[in-house]
Design an enzyme around this catalytic site. Structure first.
Site, PDB file in Angstrom:
ATOM      1  N   CYS A 106       1.133  -0.835   0.021  1.00  0.00           N
ATOM      2  CA  CYS A 106      -0.501  -0.106  -0.136  1.00  0.00           C
ATOM      3  C   CYS A 106       0.961   1.426  -0.334  1.00  0.00           C
ATOM      4  O   CYS A 106       2.062   1.474   0.590  1.00  0.00           O
ATOM      5  CB  CYS A 106      -0.769  -0.288   1.329  1.00  0.00           C
ATOM      6  SG  CYS A 106      -1.747   1.266   1.050  1.00  0.00           S
ATOM      7  N   HIS A 148      -8.358  -3.179  -2.310  1.00  0.00           N
ATOM      8  CA  HIS A 148      -8.289  -2.877  -1.667  1.00  0.00           C
ATOM      9  C   HIS A 148      -8.735  -1.062  -1.532  1.00  0.00           C
ATOM     10  O   HIS A 148      -9.143  -0.435  -0.882  1.00  0.00           O
ATOM     11  CB  HIS A 148      -6.713  -3.166  -1.939  1.00  0.00           C
ATOM     12  CG  HIS A 148      -5.324  -2.283  -1.224  1.00  0.00           C
ATOM     13  ND1 HIS A 148      -4.264  -1.952  -0.696  1.00  0.00           N
ATOM     14  CD2 HIS A 148      -5.535  -0.662  -1.044  1.00  0.00           C
ATOM     15  CE1 HIS A 148      -3.723  -1.966   0.045  1.00  0.00           C
ATOM     16  NE2 HIS A 148      -3.916  -0.464  -0.383  1.00  0.00           N
ATOM     17  N   GLU A 149      -8.749  -1.019  -2.601  1.00  0.00           N
ATOM     18  CA  GLU A 149      -9.185   1.061  -2.759  1.00  0.00           C
ATOM     19  C   GLU A 149     -10.887   1.146  -2.145  1.00  0.00           C
ATOM     20  O   GLU A 149     -11.047   2.288  -1.480  1.00  0.00           O
ATOM     21  CB  GLU A 149      -8.498   0.951  -4.323  1.00  0.00           C
ATOM     22  CG  GLU A 149      -7.981   0.957  -5.129  1.00  0.00           C
ATOM     23  CD  GLU A 149      -6.233   1.616  -3.829  1.00  0.00           C
ATOM     24  OE1 GLU A 149      -6.839   2.747  -3.480  1.00  0.00           O
ATOM     25  OE2 GLU A 149      -5.721   1.367  -4.605  1.00  0.00           O
ATOM     26  N   HIS A 152     -10.160   1.973   1.388  1.00  0.00           N
ATOM     27  CA  HIS A 152      -9.654   3.001   1.225  1.00  0.00           C
ATOM     28  C   HIS A 152     -10.793   3.713   1.667  1.00  0.00           C
ATOM     29  O   HIS A 152     -11.070   4.600   2.919  1.00  0.00           O
ATOM     30  CB  HIS A 152      -8.655   3.489   0.758  1.00  0.00           C
ATOM     31  CG  HIS A 152      -7.383   3.450   0.731  1.00  0.00           C
ATOM     32  ND1 HIS A 152      -6.466   2.941   1.952  1.00  0.00           N
ATOM     33  CD2 HIS A 152      -6.351   2.325   0.004  1.00  0.00           C
ATOM     34  CE1 HIS A 152      -4.772   3.028   1.977  1.00  0.00           C
ATOM     35  NE2 HIS A 152      -4.825   2.164   0.396  1.00  0.00           N
TER      36      HIS A 152
END
EC number: 3.5.1.88
Length: 197
Positions: A106, A148-149, A152
């Site tokens: 990351c 993952h995004e 976030h």
């Protein structure tokens, strides 16, 4: 080209859910959104990333950009932006992640990577840069990036998903770097590439 600092784990903007981008009644997006998207692309490219969420550069809006291959060994990449993404996935395995195939890094945890359990398939729906509906899906690395995004944007880092010895190793790494506090960042193109690209 506008490259801006990337926030590091511990900054409150990374640990707080983002706000959806306002869409006008006629379907139009805020006028300044195009500049934010361009800055995100420039910053992601300078950092050699496969994705970048708006809160990683300190903007608490729900969008991310990506430039990612379907698999690590592939050179063909898909590039785009998703505004107000909604994530759908296949089942996430309950086994320990494989350190050879499930390694994840990351840009907000620069230079570190840890095996992370993720669903093998993912789809994200939302809007593109013109405000038109978009749906993207994939497997492998691309599915990992989508998860993952959107994580976030929900206020989570991949470190929050780690289990067992990987979670313990990550906590030690964060402590050894002096991270976990507000106000830390790194600037792609000026600071050394933490992943050695």
């Amino acid at each position: 080209m506008a490259v801006v600092p990337i926030r590091i784990v511990g900054d409150p903007v990374l640990h707080t859910a983002t706000t959806p981008v306002t869409v006008a009644a006629d379907g139009s997006l805020p006028a300044d959104l195009a500049q934010l998207i361009a800055t995100m692309y420039d910053t992601m490219d300078a950092a050699n990333g496969v994705g970048l969420a708006a809160n990683q550069i300190g903007c608490s809006l729900r969008l991310f950009v990506y430039d990612c291959a379907a698999d690590r060994a592939m050179t063909a990449r898909r590039r785009g932006v998703v505004i107000n993404p909604v994530l759908e996935t296949s089942e996430i395995p309950e086994t320990m992640p494989d350190p050879d195939t499930d390694d994840e890094g990351c840009l907000s945890v620069p230079g570190e990577s840890f095996p992370t359990g993720r669903a093998k398939w993912a789809r994200v729906t939302g809007l593109d840069a013109d405000g038109s509906p978009v749906s993207i899906e994939g497997t492998g690395l691309f599915a990992r990036m989508l998860q993952h995004e959107t994580g976030h944007l929900d206020g989570f880092l991949y470190l929050d998903r780690l289990i067992g010895r990987y979670a313990r190793n990550a906590k030690r790494a964060v402590k050894s770097h002096g991270w976990g506090v507000p106000g830390l960042s790194w600037l792609p193109g000026e600071d050394p590439d933490p992943f050695g690209h």
